[in-house]
Enzyme design. Structure first.
Site, PDB file in Angstrom:
ATOM      1  N   ALA A  69      48.528  39.766  24.707  1.00 35.51           N
ATOM      2  CA  ALA A  69      48.946  38.760  25.427  1.00 35.51           C
ATOM      3  C   ALA A  69      49.026  39.101  26.831  1.00 35.51           C
ATOM      4  CB  ALA A  69      50.021  38.037  25.006  1.00 35.51           C
ATOM      5  N   HIS A  93      32.169  33.823  42.296  1.00 37.84           N
ATOM      6  CA  HIS A  93      31.316  33.544  43.638  1.00 37.84           C
ATOM      7  C   HIS A  93      31.309  34.891  44.469  1.00 37.84           C
ATOM      8  CE1 HIS A  93      32.213  29.059  43.019  1.00 37.84           C
ATOM      9  NE2 HIS A  93      33.353  29.601  42.345  1.00 37.84           N
TER      10      HIS A  93
END
Length: 210
Positions: free
Chosen positions: A156, A111
């Site tokens: 990770a 956005h």
């Protein structure tokens, strides 16, 4: 142009009724996937094949979430572990032999930064591409427009905001290259732990058969 056409050209678009209608298929199939018998691997594989735009032997451990499914193209032997989310407003193209640990999120959707333009309901999707033989560690977030090169490992907890080259280990927030992957890494399975003789014999047999 329609909003669907704008979306598919990676231009700003508004999610109108035509766009929402297109998402219904993915919502139906992900509902089937996420409520399927978790021990029925054949049925799960069938749903995954129907859901994705392109796949060859893909398997996803539910739950799994996406916007369309048809915008996701994966190569041979794709595996995604529990709770993977792919917001495939734009194309997500993933190569052969890629693995994703639990809680990986790939976002093509975004956005505008400024609140005035963001509040007009305009949004966008920018394509994400991942090469062959890539391993994405758990709780990794991949942001719109990112390209990850082949044979790379993403550690990770990473937040990948920029392109990552091939043959590297990269991690962090923001994700950055830590080091190259070399031939020396071949004999280790975890950090400095080398394959034992029995396992290494099997590794060599498997590699020789390819």
């Amino acid at each position: 142009m329609t909003n669907k056409e704008r979306r598919d050209r990676q231009l700003p678009y508004i999610s109108d009724n035509e766009v929402f209608e297109e998402q219904k298929r993915a919502r139906r199939l992900t509902q089937e996937l996420n409520t399927a018998d978790r021990s029925d691997f054949d049925r799960i594989s069938e749903i995954v094949k129907e859901l994705l735009g392109k796949s060859d032997g893909a398997f996803i451990n539910p739950p799994f979430y996406c916007d369309y499914g048809t915008h996701i193209e994966v190569g041979k032997n794709f595996f995604a572990n529990y709770n993977c989310t792919i917001l495939d407003v734009a194309k997500v193209i993933i190569g052969d032999n890629c693995q994703m640990a639990p809680n990986v999120a790939i976002y093509t959707a975004g956005h505008p930064v400024h609140p005035d333009t963001r509040n007009t309901a305009y949004e966008y999707g920018i394509e994400v591409t991942i090469g062959d033989n890539v391993w994405i560690g758990g709780n990794t977030v991949i942001c719109p427009g990112v390209h990850i090169g082949s044979n790379t490992v993403i550690g990770a907890g990473s937040v990948v905001t920029k392109d990552i080259p091939e043959w590297v280990i990269a991690a962090g927030n923001p994700c950055r290259v830590i080091r190259k992957i070399t031939e020396e890494d071949r004999k280790y399975y975890f950090r400095d732990r080398a394959f034992d003789e029995e396992a290494w014999t099997e590794v060599e047999r498997i590699l020789n058969e390819k």
